[in-house]
Design an enzyme around this catalytic site. Structure first.
Site, short mmCIF file in Angstrom:
data_model
loop_
_atom_site.label_atom_id
_atom_site.label_comp_id
_atom_site.label_asym_id
_atom_site.label_seq_id
_atom_site.Cartn_x
_atom_site.Cartn_y
_atom_site.Cartn_z
N LEU A 30 0.88 -1.17 0.00
CA LEU A 30 0.00 0.00 0.00
C LEU A 30 0.91 1.21 0.00
O LEU A 30 1.88 1.26 0.77
CB LEU A 30 -0.89 0.02 1.25
CG LEU A 30 -1.91 -1.12 1.39
CD1 LEU A 30 -2.71 -0.96 2.70
CD2 LEU A 30 -2.86 -1.17 0.21
N ASP A 31 0.63 2.19 -0.85
CA ASP A 31 1.52 3.35 -0.90
C ASP A 31 1.38 4.19 0.36
O ASP A 31 0.51 3.97 1.20
CB ASP A 31 1.27 4.17 -2.17
CG ASP A 31 -0.11 4.81 -2.22
OD1 ASP A 31 -0.51 5.47 -1.25
OD2 ASP A 31 -0.80 4.66 -3.26
N LYS A 32 2.26 5.16 0.48
CA LYS A 32 2.36 5.95 1.72
C LYS A 32 1.05 6.64 2.06
O LYS A 32 0.71 6.80 3.25
CB LYS A 32 3.48 6.98 1.57
CG LYS A 32 3.79 7.74 2.84
CD LYS A 32 4.93 8.74 2.63
CE LYS A 32 6.25 8.04 2.38
NZ LYS A 32 7.39 9.01 2.39
N GLN A 33 0.28 7.03 1.06
CA GLN A 33 -0.96 7.77 1.29
C GLN A 33 -2.20 6.87 1.27
O GLN A 33 -3.32 7.37 1.17
CB GLN A 33 -1.10 8.89 0.25
CG GLN A 33 0.02 9.91 0.31
CD GLN A 33 0.24 10.47 1.71
OE1 GLN A 33 -0.73 10.77 2.41
NE2 GLN A 33 1.49 10.59 2.12
N THR A 34 -1.98 5.55 1.38
CA THR A 34 -3.11 4.61 1.46
C THR A 34 -3.05 3.90 2.80
O THR A 34 -1.99 3.44 3.22
CB THR A 34 -3.05 3.58 0.32
OG1 THR A 34 -3.10 4.25 -0.94
CG2 THR A 34 -4.21 2.59 0.40
#
Length: 244
Positions: A112-116
């Site tokens: 999951l990316d940093k903003q998810t």
């Protein structure tokens, strides 16, 4: 019945992240390792490796960590990364420090990316990791997306068509299921894990994802009472839900 495999205590505990073999020997000399409530001084001793070993062996009075493969469900917070190649605090930092020294290493099952935020699985079971992320398994992943602009009503058919081609790619996406929650919020279920897939799908419709949260992976649902940063070990019954 086959006999359980055995291992030297120092080799076992070192592979579980308790320190180098010399560290384990030092801990044992200090009387900090017990087996069946008896202090173990000789860490060259071989013992059977069984799933219930943590019941009998303790380090510093605490039950031994799980011996076999582990599967961890985490509520990934915003702002943390799954990759050592990205800047910022890693999701691994939320786990006990010694778990980061386990052999084989613990890895995230997908990213999951940093903003998810949301449901993230981690494991040291390489075979399970590849089963979950294999395109042949079609493991569903459900995300709750908050959008900058209202849905226009055409997104569901487009995502379900199996014909959506993301920018820079030459293979259309597999069909995905969209469920509108409000004008600017939707649940999207996909079976692939392409780079920033959900964000790029909405971008292809001229919209922008302002917040993204994964709620489900296979039959596993992120518990509502699990706060960001919290995690738990999964048992066999939980793991089987992934493929349901």
């Amino acid at each position: 019945m086959a006999k359980a495999p055995t291992s030297r205590i120092d080799k076992l505990l070192s592979s579980m992240g308790y320190g180098s073999r010399s560290d384990v020997a030092r801990i044992a000399r200090a009387g900090r390792i017990t087996l069946d409530a008896v202090k173990i001084r000789d860490v060259t001793k071989r013992i059977p490796i069984t799933p219930d070993l943590p019941v009998y062996m303790k380090v510093d009075g605490e039950a031994l960590d799980p011996v076999g493969p582990m599967v961890i469900l985490m509520h990934k917070p915003l702002g943390m990364t799954c990759s050592h190649k990205e800047e910022g605090k890693l999701v691994y930092d939320l786990l006990p420090a010694r778990w980061q020294r386990r052999v084989p290493a613990i890895s995230t099952i997908g990213r999951l990316d940093k903003q998810t935020s949301g449901l993230l699985l981690l494991t040291d079971d390489g075979a399970l990791l590849h089963r979950v992320i294999s395109p042949k398994r079609l493991v569903e992943k459900t995300y709750r997306a908050t959008l900058a602009r209202p849905l226009d009503g055409t997104e569901g058919a487009l995502f379900a068509s199996g014909g959506l081609l993301l920018s820079g790619e030459d293979k259309p996406l597999a069909p995905a299921l969209l469920e509108a929650v409000t004008e600017t919020e939707a649940l999207l279920t996909v079976t692939e894990g392409r780079y920033h897939q959900v964000r790029r799908m909405f971008a292809a419709t001229g919209n922008h994802v302002t917040a993204l949260h994964r709620e489900r992976l296979g039959g596993l649902i992120l518990p509502e009472d699990m706060s960001p940063g919290a995690w738990k070990l999964l048992d066999e019954a939980d793991i089987s839900l992934i493929f349901q």
